[in-house]
Write a protein that holds these residues in place. Structure first.
Motif, short mmCIF file in Angstrom:
data_model
loop_
_atom_site.label_atom_id
_atom_site.label_comp_id
_atom_site.label_asym_id
_atom_site.label_seq_id
_atom_site.Cartn_x
_atom_site.Cartn_y
_atom_site.Cartn_z
N ALA A 289 -0.73 2.84 7.77
CA ALA A 289 -1.66 1.96 7.74
C ALA A 289 -0.83 0.39 8.25
CB ALA A 289 -2.02 1.78 6.36
N GLY A 290 -1.73 -0.43 8.91
CA GLY A 290 -1.48 -1.36 9.49
C GLY A 290 -2.29 -2.80 8.92
N ASP A 291 -1.91 -3.79 8.54
CA ASP A 291 -2.57 -5.08 7.96
C ASP A 291 -3.22 -5.66 9.31
OD1 ASP A 291 0.35 -6.12 6.44
OD2 ASP A 291 -1.36 -5.18 5.56
N ASP A 292 -4.61 -5.86 9.04
CA ASP A 292 -5.56 -6.23 9.58
C ASP A 292 -6.66 -7.39 9.10
OD1 ASP A 292 -8.43 -4.67 11.80
OD2 ASP A 292 -7.30 -6.50 11.87
N PRO A 293 -6.03 -8.47 8.72
CA PRO A 293 -6.76 -9.51 7.68
C PRO A 293 -7.80 -10.02 8.57
CG PRO A 293 -4.71 -10.25 8.93
CD PRO A 293 -4.61 -8.75 8.99
N PHE A 294 -7.94 -9.98 9.93
CA PHE A 294 -9.06 -10.35 10.68
C PHE A 294 -10.42 -9.56 11.07
CE2 PHE A 294 -7.09 -14.25 10.95
CZ PHE A 294 -5.93 -14.27 11.26
N VAL B 149 0.91 -1.29 -0.12
CA VAL B 149 0.07 -0.07 -0.10
C VAL B 149 0.84 1.24 -0.02
CG1 VAL B 149 -1.78 1.46 1.36
CG2 VAL B 149 -1.98 -1.17 1.02
N GLN B 150 0.67 2.14 -0.76
CA GLN B 150 1.25 3.32 -0.79
C GLN B 150 0.20 4.60 -0.10
OE1 GLN B 150 1.07 1.73 -4.14
NE2 GLN B 150 2.83 0.55 -2.95
N LEU B 151 0.87 5.45 0.62
CA LEU B 151 0.10 6.59 1.16
C LEU B 151 0.71 7.86 0.95
CD1 LEU B 151 0.09 4.51 4.72
CD2 LEU B 151 -1.87 4.56 2.92
N VAL B 152 -0.12 8.77 0.79
CA VAL B 152 0.51 9.92 0.15
C VAL B 152 -0.46 11.02 1.29
CG1 VAL B 152 0.51 11.90 -1.47
CG2 VAL B 152 0.92 9.38 -1.91
N GLU B 153 0.45 11.96 1.73
CA GLU B 153 -0.41 12.91 2.71
C GLU B 153 -0.35 14.29 1.94
OE1 GLU B 153 2.27 10.59 5.84
OE2 GLU B 153 2.47 11.40 3.65
N TYR C 193 2.94 0.40 6.61
CA TYR C 193 2.95 1.23 5.66
C TYR C 193 2.97 2.84 6.17
CZ TYR C 193 1.33 -3.22 3.57
OH TYR C 193 1.25 -4.57 3.33
N TRP C 194 3.94 3.62 5.50
CA TRP C 194 3.83 4.97 5.85
C TRP C 194 3.84 5.92 4.81
CZ3 TRP C 194 4.17 6.43 11.09
CH2 TRP C 194 4.24 5.43 11.94
N GLY C 195 3.30 7.19 4.95
CA GLY C 195 3.58 8.21 3.84
C GLY C 195 4.90 8.83 4.09
N GLN C 196 4.95 9.79 3.22
CA GLN C 196 6.30 10.61 3.36
C GLN C 196 6.25 11.69 4.39
OE1 GLN C 196 3.86 11.25 1.27
NE2 GLN C 196 3.89 13.32 1.12
N GLY C 197 5.21 12.10 4.67
CA GLY C 197 4.87 13.22 5.95
C GLY C 197 4.53 14.51 4.93
N SER D 145 -5.14 15.16 4.69
CA SER D 145 -5.45 13.98 4.04
C SER D 145 -4.58 12.98 3.82
CB SER D 145 -6.58 14.44 2.83
OG SER D 145 -7.44 15.41 2.88
N CYS D 146 -4.92 11.80 3.66
CA CYS D 146 -3.97 10.76 3.33
C CYS D 146 -4.84 9.74 2.48
CB CYS D 146 -3.95 9.77 4.61
SG CYS D 146 -3.01 8.36 4.37
N THR D 147 -4.11 9.65 1.15
CA THR D 147 -4.87 8.86 0.09
C THR D 147 -4.21 7.47 -0.14
OG1 THR D 147 -5.64 10.89 -1.02
CG2 THR D 147 -5.58 8.80 -2.05
N ALA D 148 -4.67 6.39 0.10
CA ALA D 148 -4.07 5.02 -0.24
C ALA D 148 -4.13 4.62 -1.84
CB ALA D 148 -4.92 4.16 0.78
N SER D 149 -3.27 3.80 -2.20
CA SER D 149 -3.21 3.37 -3.44
C SER D 149 -2.42 1.97 -3.43
CB SER D 149 -2.78 4.12 -4.63
OG SER D 149 -1.27 4.72 -4.11
N GLY D 150 -2.73 1.43 -4.36
CA GLY D 150 -2.02 -0.01 -4.54
C GLY D 150 -2.81 -1.19 -4.14
#
Length: 128
Positions: free
Chosen positions: A98-103, A2-6, A117-121, A21-26
């Motif tokens: 963001a952190g994986d939460d499969p359950f 996952v890619q995150l962009v703030e 996963y982390w954005g660049q800030g 805002s934080c936008t996720a992609s991938g």
């Protein structure tokens, strides 16, 4: 992955507001809890708030409780941080994570190590 962009950082006077805002992609098909952190020069990364994968649970650090509000929109793949009553001590580089939460647990975590996963800030500067 996952890619995150703030976005949304900037300069504001004390007492003002900003909305990050934080936008996720991938690979956003998976489930993730998410959080906001900040880091000022020569200081450790500080947890601000978190939100569970479906937005059902949120929580905040005492330093921002009542001033900052987290929300997420999974359909738009975004998370926001509304920051009100800003203080000079809020000046820092702000990160979304963001952190994986499969359950699909109804939780989030307040430690950086829990996040995958982390954005660049984005920089927030509050002047007095």
């Amino acid at each position: 992955q996952v890619q995150l962009v703030e976005s949304g950082g900037g300069a504001v006077q004390a007492g003002g507001s900003l909305r990050l805002s934080c936008t996720a992609s991938g690979d956003t098909r998976s489930f993730y809890f998410m959080g906001w952190f900040r880091q000022a020069p020569e200081r450790e990364r500080e947890f601000l708030g978190g939100v569970s994968w479906n937005g059902g649970t949120t929580g905040y650090a005492d330093s921002v409780k009542g001033r900052f509000t987290i929300s997420r929109d999974n359909a738009k793949k975004t998370m926001s941080l509304q920051m009100d009553s800003l203080k000079p001590e809020d000046t820092a580089n702000y990160f979304c994570a963001a952190g994986d939460d499969p359950f699909k647990t109804d939780t989030y975590y307040d430690t950086p190590d829990a996040y995958d996963y982390w954005g660049q800030g984005t920089q927030v500067t509050v002047s007095s």
